[in-house]
Design a protein around this motif. Structure first.
Motif, PDB file in Angstrom:
ATOM      1  N   ALA A  61       6.887   6.752  -5.537  1.00  0.00           N
ATOM      2  CA  ALA A  61       7.869   6.603  -6.481  1.00  0.00           C
ATOM      3  C   ALA A  61       7.364   8.093  -7.394  1.00  0.00           C
ATOM      4  O   ALA A  61       8.235   8.819  -7.894  1.00  0.00           O
ATOM      5  N   ASP A  64       9.106  -0.929   2.824  1.00  0.00           N
ATOM      6  CA  ASP A  64       8.966  -0.334   1.515  1.00  0.00           C
ATOM      7  C   ASP A  64       9.247   0.867   1.704  1.00  0.00           C
ATOM      8  O   ASP A  64      10.306   1.930   1.700  1.00  0.00           O
ATOM      9  N   THR A  65       8.135   2.064   2.241  1.00  0.00           N
ATOM     10  CA  THR A  65       8.656   3.229   3.427  1.00  0.00           C
ATOM     11  C   THR A  65       9.793   3.083   4.159  1.00  0.00           C
ATOM     12  O   THR A  65      10.315   4.432   3.579  1.00  0.00           O
ATOM     13  N   GLN A  72      13.130   1.679   3.047  1.00  0.00           N
ATOM     14  CA  GLN A  72      13.968   1.771   2.500  1.00  0.00           C
ATOM     15  C   GLN A  72      13.550   3.022   2.173  1.00  0.00           C
ATOM     16  O   GLN A  72      15.424   3.218   1.419  1.00  0.00           O
ATOM     17  N   ARG A  73      12.712   3.209   0.887  1.00  0.00           N
ATOM     18  CA  ARG A  73      13.332   4.528  -0.117  1.00  0.00           C
ATOM     19  C   ARG A  73      12.917   5.212   0.998  1.00  0.00           C
ATOM     20  O   ARG A  73      14.044   6.056   0.400  1.00  0.00           O
TER      21      ARG A  73
END
Length: 94
Positions: free
Chosen positions: A17, A39-40, A42-43
């Motif tokens: 972020a 996580d990557t 979703q980002r």
């Protein structure tokens, strides 16, 4: 504002972020992900739904455009192969 300003960005690394800010997925019209975490995903590709399972086959990656996901295979070439392919695409040995 990346896409609206016609700015082309290639990012290779962890999409933290602090590096890409909160709406990182807005920077890229096309996202290509290989060896990614949930996580990557979703980002960078939240519009495409949950992260798919990783493929056991080397060279596989996911291309995300307009919320659509396509799994595809990378072409593995040496630097010499690429030069030959670019300079003489009709060469059958390339």
């Amino acid at each position: 504002m990346g896409r609206a300003a016609r700015i082309h960005v290639i990012f290779d690394g962890r999409p933290q972020a602090t590096v890409l800010k909160g709406a990182a997925h807005e920077l890229f019209a096309t996202v290509i992900l290989a060896r990614f975490t949930a996580d990557t995903w979703q980002r960078l590709a939240p519009m495409a739904g949950p992260a798919p399972k990783q493929s056991p086959h080397p060279g596989r990656f996911h291309v995300i455009q307009h919320g659509e996901v396509e799994e595809t295979q990378a072409i593995r070439m040496t630097d010499a192969d690429v030069v030959t392919w670019l300079t003489n695409p009709d060469d059958p040995t390339a």
